[in-house]
Design a protein around this motif. Structure first.
Motif, PDB file in Angstrom:
ATOM      1  N   ILE A  96       0.813  -1.166  -0.116  1.00 59.97           N
ATOM      2  CA  ILE A  96      -0.036  -0.104   0.085  1.00 59.97           C
ATOM      3  C   ILE A  96       0.959   1.296  -0.135  1.00 59.97           C
ATOM      4  CG2 ILE A  96      -1.541   1.319   1.394  1.00 59.97           C
ATOM      5  CD1 ILE A  96      -2.762  -1.465   2.238  1.00 59.97           C
ATOM      6  N   GLU A  97       1.802   1.481   0.869  1.00 61.11           N
ATOM      7  CA  GLU A  97       2.664   2.467   1.181  1.00 61.11           C
ATOM      8  C   GLU A  97       3.437   2.831  -0.082  1.00 61.11           C
ATOM      9  OE1 GLU A  97       5.141   4.495   4.765  1.00 61.11           O
ATOM     10  OE2 GLU A  97       5.942   2.460   4.197  1.00 61.11           O
ATOM     11  N   GLU A  98       3.800   1.718  -0.560  1.00 57.62           N
ATOM     12  CA  GLU A  98       4.858   2.155  -1.729  1.00 57.62           C
ATOM     13  C   GLU A  98       4.246   2.601  -2.998  1.00 57.62           C
ATOM     14  OE1 GLU A  98       7.374  -0.810  -4.765  1.00 57.62           O
ATOM     15  OE2 GLU A  98       7.515  -1.416  -2.753  1.00 57.62           O
ATOM     16  N   THR A  99       2.979   1.885  -3.289  1.00 59.23           N
ATOM     17  CA  THR A  99       2.168   2.449  -4.366  1.00 59.23           C
ATOM     18  C   THR A  99       1.636   3.907  -4.248  1.00 59.23           C
ATOM     19  OG1 THR A  99       1.466   0.161  -4.793  1.00 59.23           O
ATOM     20  CG2 THR A  99       0.081   1.790  -5.606  1.00 59.23           C
ATOM     21  N   LEU A 100       1.211   4.118  -2.993  1.00 63.33           N
ATOM     22  CA  LEU A 100       0.654   5.464  -2.518  1.00 63.33           C
ATOM     23  C   LEU A 100       1.880   6.604  -2.676  1.00 63.33           C
ATOM     24  CD1 LEU A 100      -2.064   4.788   0.183  1.00 63.33           C
ATOM     25  CD2 LEU A 100      -2.355   5.268  -2.318  1.00 63.33           C
ATOM     26  N   GLU A 101       2.958   6.230  -2.131  1.00 66.55           N
ATOM     27  CA  GLU A 101       3.937   7.106  -2.022  1.00 66.55           C
ATOM     28  C   GLU A 101       4.302   7.611  -3.577  1.00 66.55           C
ATOM     29  OE1 GLU A 101       7.301   6.105   0.445  1.00 66.55           O
ATOM     30  OE2 GLU A 101       6.311   6.649   2.073  1.00 66.55           O
ATOM     31  N   ALA A 102       4.386   6.648  -4.541  1.00 67.08           N
ATOM     32  CA  ALA A 102       4.758   6.905  -5.739  1.00 67.08           C
ATOM     33  C   ALA A 102       3.837   7.802  -6.457  1.00 67.08           C
ATOM     34  CB  ALA A 102       4.885   5.466  -6.459  1.00 67.08           C
ATOM     35  N   ALA A 103       2.782   7.762  -6.008  1.00 72.49           N
ATOM     36  CA  ALA A 103       1.584   8.703  -6.445  1.00 72.49           C
ATOM     37  C   ALA A 103       1.528  10.079  -5.751  1.00 72.49           C
ATOM     38  CB  ALA A 103       0.146   8.067  -6.511  1.00 72.49           C
ATOM     39  N   GLY A 104       2.296  10.230  -4.938  1.00 69.92           N
ATOM     40  CA  GLY A 104       2.109  11.440  -3.783  1.00 69.92           C
ATOM     41  C   GLY A 104       1.521  11.591  -2.950  1.00 69.92           C
ATOM     42  N   TYR A 105       1.095  10.392  -2.268  1.00 69.96           N
ATOM     43  CA  TYR A 105       0.516  10.617  -1.031  1.00 69.96           C
ATOM     44  C   TYR A 105       1.068   9.788   0.074  1.00 69.96           C
ATOM     45  CZ  TYR A 105      -3.741  11.292  -3.904  1.00 69.96           C
ATOM     46  OH  TYR A 105      -4.826  11.790  -4.753  1.00 69.96           O
TER      47      TYR A 105
END
Length: 355
Positions: A96-105
């Motif tokens: 979750i974190e890796e995917t959201l961080e890549a999207a700026g969240y």
């Protein structure tokens, strides 16, 4: 004459602003804002790469509060989980974190202990922080929590545990239960026992249902007295094993709905002199690291934990962007190891260090 204390208060070190980055990169502030908002992975041009290099050199950190006022977005996602002491949830969260961080969240993790009152209290925290979306890994049967989330109008995706009427990313729990049953039915004669853990979690119910359905189809229905419930940890499985071993004829085949409980069951049987794969046959679920590196490696149903978390985050991003993501059920597979008479020493990518 004593000096009059100064009323001046130090404001601390000056933090670089977006205007500082724009000046150093020789572009206008709006270009900097657009470039940094897209994330460094989206820096395709020389100018974008220069802006990111300057931002890193200046140690620039965006003013999230100001950005939220401009865009009505906080770039925060609330992730609800039942507990922190769980490798399965930790691996899902990594995805979750890796995917959201890549999207700026950024993520705010809220552990609820599967307590509906705590869920509602922590939902208020999420609402106060004006999160842009919610990922729910702790759906509890009978809790009003999900209805409150829906009433608040926050984009929401469930992961780990499904609930009817809500978009979810889960694994094929029922199929995993069937796999475990078919394996034990082929390996051991006599009654089978099941550790079903918590009966307020739909994913665990599906695992038990899949197991029981396969046993009934094979003409070896499980005695309801041999189905146990409780927590999800090794000590819970150990407690079940103690009760089984106190019976005149303890069951030799046991399915636990998660690896930690299975480890507790197996350990207690071994302490009583049982030989794995001969006197006792234990199957777990998830394929956590411990299951692979024990002195007696654990037969288990492997689930794609990190991939599931990434898929849930991707679905939430799509939903927040106005899309209509569909629920997804990810496949599982049975890994046969020494706890049911499989290989005693693993080789290849599944092997423990030094094997």
């Amino acid at each position: 004459m004593p000096r009059t204390p100064s009323t001046h208060r130090s404001r601390g070190p000056k933090h670089p602003t977006l205007a500082d980055v724009a000046r150093a990169a020789e572009v206008d502030p709006s270009t900097v804002s657009r470039t940094l908002r897209r994330g460094e992975d989206g820096a395709r041009t020389e100018r974008a790469r220069r802006i990111w290099a300057v931002a890193r050199a200046l140690d620039y950190r965006p003013n999230l509060a100001a950005a939220a006022l401009r865009t009505n977005l906080t770039r925060l996602i609330a992730v609800f989980i039942p507990r922190l002491r769980d490798e399965v949830l930790a691996l899902m969260y990594e995805g979750i974190e890796e995917t959201l961080e890549a999207a700026g969240y950024q993520c705010v993790v809220l552990a609820t202990g599967d307590d509906p009152d705590v869920q509602l209290a922590k939902l208020q925290i999420a609402l106060q922080r004006r999160v842009d979306g919610v990922l729910v890994g702790d759906a509890v049967i009978g809790s009003p929590f999900l209805a409150r989330v829906r009433a608040a109008g926050i984009p929401c995706i469930l992961f780990n545990r499904p609930r009817r009427g809500y978009r979810s990313i889960t694994i094929d729990d029922r199929a995993g239960g069937r796999m475990a049953a078919e394996h034990l039915l082929a390996r051991v004669e006599g009654p089978l026992a099941v550790y079903g853990a918590m009966n307020h979690a739909q994913n665990l119910i599906h695992r038990v249902d899949g197991f029981l359905d396969a046993c009934r189809a094979a003409g070896r229905a499980v005695d309801p007295e041999l189905i146990f419930h409780g927590g999800l940890f090794a000590e819970d499985g150990l407690g079940m094993a103690e009760r089984l071993l106190a019976l005149p004829h303890p069951p030799r085949g046991i399915f636990a709905v998660n690896d930690a409980a299975a480890v507790g069951v197996l350990g207690e049987y071994v302490r009583h002199g049982a030989r794995p794969g001969e006197d006792v046959f234990v199957v777990g679920f998830n394929n956590v690291f411990l299951a692979r590196v024990m002195s007696v490696p654990l037969t288990t149903v492997a689930s794609p934990m990190q991939e599931l978390g990434a898929a849930a985050a991707t679905a939430l991003l799509e939903l927040m962007a106005g899309g209509r993501p569909t629920s997804q059920v990810m496949p599982v597979e049975l890994l046969v190891r020494a706890s049911t008479g499989g290989p005693g020493l693993l080789t290849g990518p599944d092997a423990p260090p030094g094997a």
